[in-house]
Design a protein around this motif. Structure first.
Motif, PDB file in Angstrom:
ATOM      1  N   LEU A 256       0.843  -1.195   0.000  1.00 29.21           N
ATOM      2  CA  LEU A 256       0.000   0.000   0.000  1.00 29.21           C
ATOM      3  C   LEU A 256       0.878   1.245   0.000  1.00 29.21           C
ATOM      4  O   LEU A 256       0.575   2.238  -0.655  1.00 29.21           O
ATOM      5  CB  LEU A 256      -0.946   0.016   1.217  1.00 29.21           C
ATOM      6  N   THR A 257       1.987   1.174   0.732  1.00 29.91           N
ATOM      7  CA  THR A 257       2.925   2.296   0.762  1.00 29.91           C
ATOM      8  C   THR A 257       3.616   2.472  -0.586  1.00 29.91           C
ATOM      9  O   THR A 257       3.841   3.605  -1.031  1.00 29.91           O
ATOM     10  CB  THR A 257       3.966   2.093   1.891  1.00 29.91           C
ATOM     11  N   THR A 258       3.938   1.365  -1.266  1.00 32.10           N
ATOM     12  CA  THR A 258       4.570   1.491  -2.589  1.00 32.10           C
ATOM     13  C   THR A 258       3.581   1.984  -3.641  1.00 32.10           C
ATOM     14  O   THR A 258       3.977   2.490  -4.682  1.00 32.10           O
ATOM     15  CB  THR A 258       5.167   0.154  -3.085  1.00 32.10           C
ATOM     16  N   GLY A 259       2.274   1.834  -3.360  1.00 35.12           N
ATOM     17  CA  GLY A 259       1.257   2.265  -4.327  1.00 35.12           C
ATOM     18  C   GLY A 259       0.946   1.219  -5.378  1.00 35.12           C
ATOM     19  O   GLY A 259       0.433   1.539  -6.455  1.00 35.12           O
ATOM     20  N   PHE A 260       1.222  -0.043  -5.079  1.00 32.92           N
ATOM     21  CA  PHE A 260       0.968  -1.133  -6.028  1.00 32.92           C
ATOM     22  C   PHE A 260      -0.502  -1.142  -6.440  1.00 32.92           C
ATOM     23  O   PHE A 260      -1.389  -1.076  -5.612  1.00 32.92           O
ATOM     24  CB  PHE A 260       1.332  -2.475  -5.378  1.00 32.92           C
ATOM     25  N   GLY A 261      -0.728  -1.222  -7.753  1.00 34.36           N
ATOM     26  CA  GLY A 261      -2.098  -1.255  -8.261  1.00 34.36           C
ATOM     27  C   GLY A 261      -2.575   0.067  -8.831  1.00 34.36           C
ATOM     28  O   GLY A 261      -3.645   0.146  -9.430  1.00 34.36           O
ATOM     29  N   ALA A 262      -1.765   1.120  -8.655  1.00 35.47           N
ATOM     30  CA  ALA A 262      -2.124   2.440  -9.194  1.00 35.47           C
ATOM     31  C   ALA A 262      -1.004   2.933 -10.103  1.00 35.47           C
ATOM     32  O   ALA A 262       0.131   2.471 -10.034  1.00 35.47           O
ATOM     33  CB  ALA A 262      -2.335   3.441  -8.062  1.00 35.47           C
ATOM     34  N   LEU A 263      -1.337   3.863 -10.973  1.00 39.47           N
ATOM     35  CA  LEU A 263      -0.327   4.479 -11.836  1.00 39.47           C
ATOM     36  C   LEU A 263       0.652   5.275 -10.984  1.00 39.47           C
ATOM     37  O   LEU A 263       0.311   5.726  -9.887  1.00 39.47           O
ATOM     38  CB  LEU A 263      -1.004   5.402 -12.855  1.00 39.47           C
ATOM     39  N   PRO A 264       1.893   5.462 -11.464  1.00 40.43           N
ATOM     40  CA  PRO A 264       2.880   6.242 -10.708  1.00 40.43           C
ATOM     41  C   PRO A 264       2.315   7.607 -10.303  1.00 40.43           C
ATOM     42  O   PRO A 264       1.669   8.284 -11.106  1.00 40.43           O
ATOM     43  CB  PRO A 264       4.044   6.400 -11.695  1.00 40.43           C
ATOM     44  N   GLY A 265       2.554   7.980  -9.066  1.00 41.29           N
ATOM     45  CA  GLY A 265       2.060   9.264  -8.568  1.00 41.29           C
ATOM     46  C   GLY A 265       0.652   9.211  -8.029  1.00 41.29           C
ATOM     47  O   GLY A 265       0.125  10.219  -7.543  1.00 41.29           O
TER      48      GLY A 265
ATOM     49  N   GLY B 227     -18.008  -3.330   0.922  1.00 43.56           N
ATOM     50  CA  GLY B 227     -19.132  -3.184  -0.006  1.00 43.56           C
ATOM     51  C   GLY B 227     -18.800  -2.372  -1.243  1.00 43.56           C
ATOM     52  O   GLY B 227     -19.585  -2.325  -2.189  1.00 43.56           O
ATOM     53  N   ASN B 228     -17.649  -1.698  -1.234  1.00 45.74           N
ATOM     54  CA  ASN B 228     -17.237  -0.871  -2.380  1.00 45.74           C
ATOM     55  C   ASN B 228     -15.981  -1.421  -3.049  1.00 45.74           C
ATOM     56  O   ASN B 228     -15.282  -0.698  -3.765  1.00 45.74           O
ATOM     57  CB  ASN B 228     -16.965   0.571  -1.924  1.00 45.74           C
ATOM     58  N   GLU B 229     -15.693  -2.705  -2.804  1.00 45.51           N
ATOM     59  CA  GLU B 229     -14.453  -3.302  -3.321  1.00 45.51           C
ATOM     60  C   GLU B 229     -14.351  -3.186  -4.847  1.00 45.51           C
ATOM     61  O   GLU B 229     -13.276  -2.926  -5.386  1.00 45.51           O
ATOM     62  CB  GLU B 229     -14.362  -4.782  -2.913  1.00 45.51           C
ATOM     63  N   ARG B 230     -15.464  -3.356  -5.526  1.00 38.73           N
ATOM     64  CA  ARG B 230     -15.445  -3.311  -6.995  1.00 38.73           C
ATOM     65  C   ARG B 230     -14.942  -1.964  -7.525  1.00 38.73           C
ATOM     66  O   ARG B 230     -14.217  -1.902  -8.512  1.00 38.73           O
ATOM     67  CB  ARG B 230     -16.851  -3.586  -7.540  1.00 38.73           C
ATOM     68  N   GLY B 231     -15.286  -0.897  -6.844  1.00 39.28           N
ATOM     69  CA  GLY B 231     -14.894   0.436  -7.298  1.00 39.28           C
ATOM     70  C   GLY B 231     -13.552   0.907  -6.781  1.00 39.28           C
ATOM     71  O   GLY B 231     -12.941   1.804  -7.362  1.00 39.28           O
ATOM     72  N   LEU B 232     -13.082   0.314  -5.660  1.00 41.02           N
ATOM     73  CA  LEU B 232     -11.879   0.830  -5.012  1.00 41.02           C
ATOM     74  C   LEU B 232     -10.668  -0.081  -5.100  1.00 41.02           C
ATOM     75  O   LEU B 232      -9.566   0.315  -4.724  1.00 41.02           O
ATOM     76  CB  LEU B 232     -12.174   1.111  -3.525  1.00 41.02           C
ATOM     77  N   LEU B 233     -10.870  -1.327  -5.586  1.00 39.34           N
ATOM     78  CA  LEU B 233      -9.745  -2.251  -5.672  1.00 39.34           C
ATOM     79  C   LEU B 233      -9.265  -2.453  -7.104  1.00 39.34           C
ATOM     80  O   LEU B 233     -10.028  -2.338  -8.062  1.00 39.34           O
ATOM     81  CB  LEU B 233     -10.113  -3.619  -5.064  1.00 39.34           C
ATOM     82  N   PHE B 234      -7.994  -2.760  -7.224  1.00 42.03           N
ATOM     83  CA  PHE B 234      -7.318  -3.043  -8.483  1.00 42.03           C
ATOM     84  C   PHE B 234      -7.845  -4.374  -9.045  1.00 42.03           C
ATOM     85  O   PHE B 234      -8.601  -5.087  -8.394  1.00 42.03           O
ATOM     86  CB  PHE B 234      -5.806  -3.111  -8.189  1.00 42.03           C
ATOM     87  N   LEU B 235      -7.418  -4.731 -10.236  1.00 39.42           N
ATOM     88  CA  LEU B 235      -7.881  -5.957 -10.895  1.00 39.42           C
ATOM     89  C   LEU B 235      -7.582  -7.222 -10.101  1.00 39.42           C
ATOM     90  O   LEU B 235      -8.254  -8.241 -10.261  1.00 39.42           O
ATOM     91  CB  LEU B 235      -7.237  -6.074 -12.288  1.00 39.42           C
ATOM     92  N   ASP B 236      -6.565  -7.176  -9.220  1.00 42.26           N
ATOM     93  CA  ASP B 236      -6.231  -8.377  -8.435  1.00 42.26           C
ATOM     94  C   ASP B 236      -7.166  -8.574  -7.239  1.00 42.26           C
ATOM     95  O   ASP B 236      -7.071  -9.554  -6.519  1.00 42.26           O
ATOM     96  CB  ASP B 236      -4.773  -8.340  -7.964  1.00 42.26           C
ATOM     97  N   HIS B 237      -8.068  -7.608  -7.017  1.00 46.23           N
ATOM     98  CA  HIS B 237      -9.051  -7.649  -5.919  1.00 46.23           C
ATOM     99  C   HIS B 237      -8.397  -7.637  -4.533  1.00 46.23           C
ATOM    100  O   HIS B 237      -9.048  -7.930  -3.535  1.00 46.23           O
ATOM    101  CB  HIS B 237      -9.975  -8.876  -6.031  1.00 46.23           C
ATOM    102  N   ILE B 238      -7.113  -7.319  -4.474  1.00 45.46           N
ATOM    103  CA  ILE B 238      -6.393  -7.270  -3.205  1.00 45.46           C
ATOM    104  C   ILE B 238      -5.917  -5.842  -2.902  1.00 45.46           C
ATOM    105  O   ILE B 238      -6.111  -5.337  -1.807  1.00 45.46           O
ATOM    106  CB  ILE B 238      -5.154  -8.212  -3.227  1.00 45.46           C
ATOM    107  N   HIS B 239      -5.301  -5.207  -3.911  1.00 42.71           N
ATOM    108  CA  HIS B 239      -4.742  -3.870  -3.719  1.00 42.71           C
ATOM    109  C   HIS B 239      -5.726  -2.787  -4.153  1.00 42.71           C
ATOM    110  O   HIS B 239      -6.547  -3.021  -5.038  1.00 42.71           O
ATOM    111  CB  HIS B 239      -3.441  -3.716  -4.519  1.00 42.71           C
ATOM    112  N   PRO B 240      -5.612  -1.596  -3.555  1.00 43.67           N
ATOM    113  CA  PRO B 240      -6.452  -0.490  -4.024  1.00 43.67           C
ATOM    114  C   PRO B 240      -6.078  -0.070  -5.441  1.00 43.67           C
ATOM    115  O   PRO B 240      -4.952  -0.295  -5.892  1.00 43.67           O
ATOM    116  CB  PRO B 240      -6.135   0.644  -3.040  1.00 43.67           C
ATOM    117  N   ASN B 241      -7.020   0.532  -6.139  1.00 39.91           N
ATOM    118  CA  ASN B 241      -6.714   1.210  -7.398  1.00 39.91           C
ATOM    119  C   ASN B 241      -6.495   2.692  -7.071  1.00 39.91           C
ATOM    120  O   ASN B 241      -6.449   3.072  -5.889  1.00 39.91           O
ATOM    121  CB  ASN B 241      -7.847   0.994  -8.415  1.00 39.91           C
TER     122      ASN B 241
END
Length: 211
Positions: free
Chosen positions: A12-21, A177-191
């Protein structure tokens, strides 16, 4: 004054699952700059897959200790991998799942206590004011009741460290309840959206300890 921001923790600190920045660290840094009206310089020491045991060990290294000592803003995201690792290690026998998870939770709490003790000790010798922010956990296995209870118990424990300059950012209800909108494709990390939610919760805790 220029503020130093040290971020320690897991993916989560590295930002895995989101674009840089777009991880919570750069987003929160920008929010902090806006609120404090000064430059905030980040040091991101996040490590993908890091557990509480791993972070405890890394805090004995000169790199981590120096970065923590110099920081006026510190964020910690840890604990999620303890749950994931335990859940993946269990066999098919009924009852084993709950026992393994309970053991992992007790170890996780002990390690977290050691981590917070180390951070407090490192900051005790510095005169500069600082704030420390703990990122709460959401449930990566929302369909598993035992995992829900694990996350709730850890969050209650971590929130107990709240004080004048230590804040707990609760994100459990935002993700539930909002996992579909807030998680990355792996369903583990945030987007990117999920990370903005985390940054917003950190920002909402304010910066009182720095003024």
């Amino acid at each position: 004054m220029v503020y130093q921001y040290t971020a320690i923790g897991d993916s989560l600190t590295t930002g895995f699952g989101a674009l840089p920045g777009n991880g919570f660290v750069p987003v929160y840094r920008r929010m902090a700059e806006g609120r404090l009206r000064t430059q905030v310089v980040p040091a991101n020491l996040g490590v993908n897959g890091l557990t509480t045991e791993g972070l405890k060990q890394r805090l004995s290294s000169a790199t981590y200790r120096s970065a923590v000592k110099e920081a006026q803003i510190i964020t910690v995201s840890i604990g999620g991998n303890d749950l994931i690792k335990a859940a993946k290690s269990t066999g098919p026998r009924p009852g084993e799942f709950q026992r393994v998870l309970q053991n992992a939770l007790q170890n996780c709490k002990r390690n977290f206590s050691d981590i917070m003790g180390t951070l407090s000790h490192l900051k005790a010798g510095t005169r500069s004011p600082y704030i420390l922010r703990i990122v709460g956990l959401y449930n990566p296995y929302p369909q598993v009741d035992e995992a829900t209870e694990w996350v709730r118990q850890f969050n209650r424990y971590a929130a107990g460290y709240s004080s004048y300059n230590v804040g707990f950012a609760s994100i459990y209800h935002e993700f539930a309840g909002n996992e579909r909108g807030l998680l990355f494709l792996d369903h583990i990390h945030p987007n990117g959206r999920g990370y903005r939610v985390i940054a917003g919760k950190l920002d909402a805790l304010g910066y009182g300890g720095l003024r």
